[in-house]
Design an enzyme around this catalytic site. Structure first.
Site, PDB file in Angstrom:
ATOM      1  N   CYS A 178       0.848  -1.204   0.000  1.00 32.49           N
ATOM      2  CA  CYS A 178       0.000   0.000   0.000  1.00 32.49           C
ATOM      3  C   CYS A 178       0.875   1.242   0.000  1.00 32.49           C
ATOM      4  O   CYS A 178       1.306   1.719   1.054  1.00 32.49           O
ATOM      5  CB  CYS A 178      -0.942   0.006   1.208  1.00 32.49           C
ATOM      6  SG  CYS A 178      -2.037   1.447   1.256  1.00 32.49           S
TER       7      CYS A 178
ATOM      8  N   CYS B 217      -0.390   4.301   1.902  1.00 27.71           N
ATOM      9  CA  CYS B 217      -0.325   4.167   3.365  1.00 27.71           C
ATOM     10  C   CYS B 217       1.093   4.421   3.871  1.00 27.71           C
ATOM     11  O   CYS B 217       1.307   5.156   4.819  1.00 27.71           O
ATOM     12  CB  CYS B 217      -0.699   2.753   3.804  1.00 27.71           C
ATOM     13  SG  CYS B 217      -2.329   2.231   3.313  1.00 27.71           S
ATOM     14  N   ASP B 218       2.046   3.743   3.257  1.00 22.27           N
ATOM     15  CA  ASP B 218       3.389   3.665   3.828  1.00 22.27           C
ATOM     16  C   ASP B 218       4.415   4.568   3.158  1.00 22.27           C
ATOM     17  O   ASP B 218       5.527   4.712   3.647  1.00 22.27           O
ATOM     18  CB  ASP B 218       3.880   2.204   3.761  1.00 22.27           C
ATOM     19  CG  ASP B 218       2.928   1.251   4.473  1.00 22.27           C
ATOM     20  OD1 ASP B 218       2.243   1.710   5.400  1.00 22.27           O
ATOM     21  OD2 ASP B 218       2.861   0.084   4.084  1.00 22.27           O
TER      22      ASP B 218
END
Lengths: 211, 324
Positions: free
Chosen positions: B151, B154-155
């Protein structure tokens, strides 16, 4: 300039109609070496201004009262109920971006209007009888993170043995490095049990049972 | 600090699906296929409900959508919010955080969840989508969440000024590489053959100075200690292996269909995709399927949504003919 635009404010206002009782929000800031404290203060002020059911008290880390909350990183947000009861629900760092969702869910929870869980799950949560500390590391651009934070906070709300905190990984690089955070949401329970991703409530509960 | 809000706590939380009620059709999955199926089924007058893990599905992980007609540019999340709001106008019960364990065909179709609830319907529309495909190489599982990520939105921000690598050659991979190039110091994009992404994205990729491109290159192994530190690549042309220092590895090599719970109930392709005919019917009467979980070749939001509509119309016809 306002941080939350009118359009968002109106949306949040409608959501805040769900708030049942008053929630007292405490923000603890630090004068120096806190890059995000002033933005967080503006944000929390604007959020709590949206509903009459929300109050805000801003404390400096040097205040005696601030020390009672056992906070070690700034900015820190603590949600207290109408009687100033502390459920162990904390946010370290600004709950903006995607995390505005877990912040709102936390406020609704502490107001007493949180989602009702099935009876067997409630029983399992109420049965937790040892001290549990849950850290949920997040980033503000992560769509899965608010779900994990809200679940941890719900556990804290429902059982006094559980404390749960959101930690914004980019704001608190040192602790994130210490816990080896390179993917979010990362859930750390009692220091050594780790879960990755937005886990269902049952995964939290079985991790706690297996401690 | 730029504050950008992604408000998605529902203002009108939909009702949940009931386990003591018989539905005309129950939809498993809350992505574009499932939500559009619900809209079409409900407008046809069917008693319909959605059981899903998360409303919005994997589109939520897409930063920007630029190819859904009517929206020049919209975030994946906003688009799914529009879909959800549209369905909520019709009072369709939606239960999220639900995972299906089994579907049984008794007098009616029974859907058993991992939390041991049972839901009943005359027809079922399967729209459970897919999950990110893994590389299947040594070190991948070990370093999942310790440098290996599925992701990027997200990261990505955890790699400010870092060195990252994206694996893949489709739109998702190029999109992630472009996003990461604004955060990381250096981005490498590695793909085992040639790019199959849209030309418009490849043009943007070539303009970015901090992106290095490695085509005809495979990833052999991910290495590190407590976190990943480097990868071993293999250049298919020169036949040389190389060790490259990388802090974050973003895997974007497509998806695998989520059909493991079906246990032979309906016919699948060898790759796990549900075989559907041109009307969304599966091999089992009364069970329909739509979206990325099926063997419809192209995995696109607009296609999944349209296939969802088809499945709902087919389910309506099935019920109207009294076949259940």
């Amino acid at each position: 300039m306002a941080m939350i635009d009118d359009n968002s404010k109106n949306q949040i206002k409608t959501i805040f109609e769900q708030l049942k009782e008053q929630v007292n929000v405490v923000l603890i800031v630090k004068k120096e070496e806190c890059e995000t404290c002033s933005d967080t203060q503006t944000f929390v002020t604007e959020m709590t201004d949206i509903s009459e059911k929300l109050t805000l008290e801003v404390l400096d880390e040097s205040d005696d009262k601030a020390k009672e909350f056992g906070v070690t990183m700034y900015p820190a947000i603590i949600l207290l109920d109408k009687d100033n009861k502390d459920y162990g629900i904390k946010f370290y760092g600004i709950p903006a971006g995607h995390e505005i969702n877990s912040f709102i869910m936390g406020l609704i929870e502490v107001s007493g209007a949180g989602e009702q869980l099935p009876e067997d799950v409630v029983k399992k949560i109420e049965a937790i009888n040892k001290p549990i500390d849950i850290k949920v590391f997040i980033t503000l651009s992560c769509p899965h993170c608010p779900g994990a934070v809200a679940k941890a906070h719900k556990l804290a709300f429902m059982n006094k043995n559980v404390n749960a905190e959101m930690i914004e990984a980019n704001t608190f690089g040192e602790i994130s490095t210490k816990y080896n955070v390179s993917g979010v949401p990362k859930i750390v329970i009692n220091e050594d049990t780790e879960l990755l991703g937005d886990q269902p409530l049952n995964a939290f509960l079985s991790a706690i049972e297996n401690l | 600090m730029a504050i950008d809000f992604s408000l998605n706590v529902g203002t009108t939380k939909s009702k949940r699906v009931k386990s003591d009620k018989l539905y005309d059709t129950l939809i498993i999955g809350g992505g574009p296929a499932g939500l559009n199926a619900a809209l079409y089924a409900k407008r046809k007058g069917l008693q319909v409900g959605i059981l899903t893990q998360r409303i919005g599905g994997q589109v939520l992980d897409t930063k920007v959508v630029e190819n859904y007609l009517g929206y020049t540019k919209i975030t994946g999340e906003e688009l799914m919010r529009e879909f959800e709001d549209h369905v909520n106008e019709y009072d369709v019960p939606i239960s999220d955080e639900m995972q299906v364990k089994q579907i049984k065909c008794e007098e009616y179709k029974e859907i058993h969840t991992t939390t041991d609830e049972v839901y009943k319907a005359k027809t079922v529309i399967i729209a459970t989508g897919s999950i990110p495909r893994m590389l299947g190489i040594p070190g991948e599982k070990e370093f999942n969440g310790k440098g290996v990520s599925y992701c990027a939105i997200c990261d990505g921000s955890l790699y400010q000024d870092g060195i990252v690598m994206v694996i893949g050659g489709g739109n998702a991979a190029i999109g992630s590489a472009l996003d990461l190039s604004r955060i990381a110091k250096k981005v490498m994009i590695v793909h085992r053959s040639t790019f199959r992404a849209d030309q418009i994205l490849l043009d943007r990729l070539n303009e970015q100075k901090n992106i290095d491109i490695y085509l005809e290159t495979e990833i052999k192994e991910i290495k590190g200690q407590s976190k990943m530190t480097h990868v071993i690549t293999y250049d298919k042309d020169t036949k040389l292996e190389k060790s490259i220092n990388v802090e974050g590895l973003f895997v974007e090599i497509g998806h695998v269909p989520r059909t493991e719970y079906l246990n032979g109930l309906i016919e699948l392709e060898n790759n796990g995709e549900i075989i559907v005919d041109s009307n969304g019917e599966t091999s089992e009467p009364g069970i329909f399927a739509a979206g990325d979980v099926t063997n419809v070749k192209y995995k696109q939001i607009v296609i999944a949504a349209a296939e969802g509509a088809k499945a709902a119309l087919s389910a309506t016809e099935y019920i109207n003919k009294g076949k259940h």
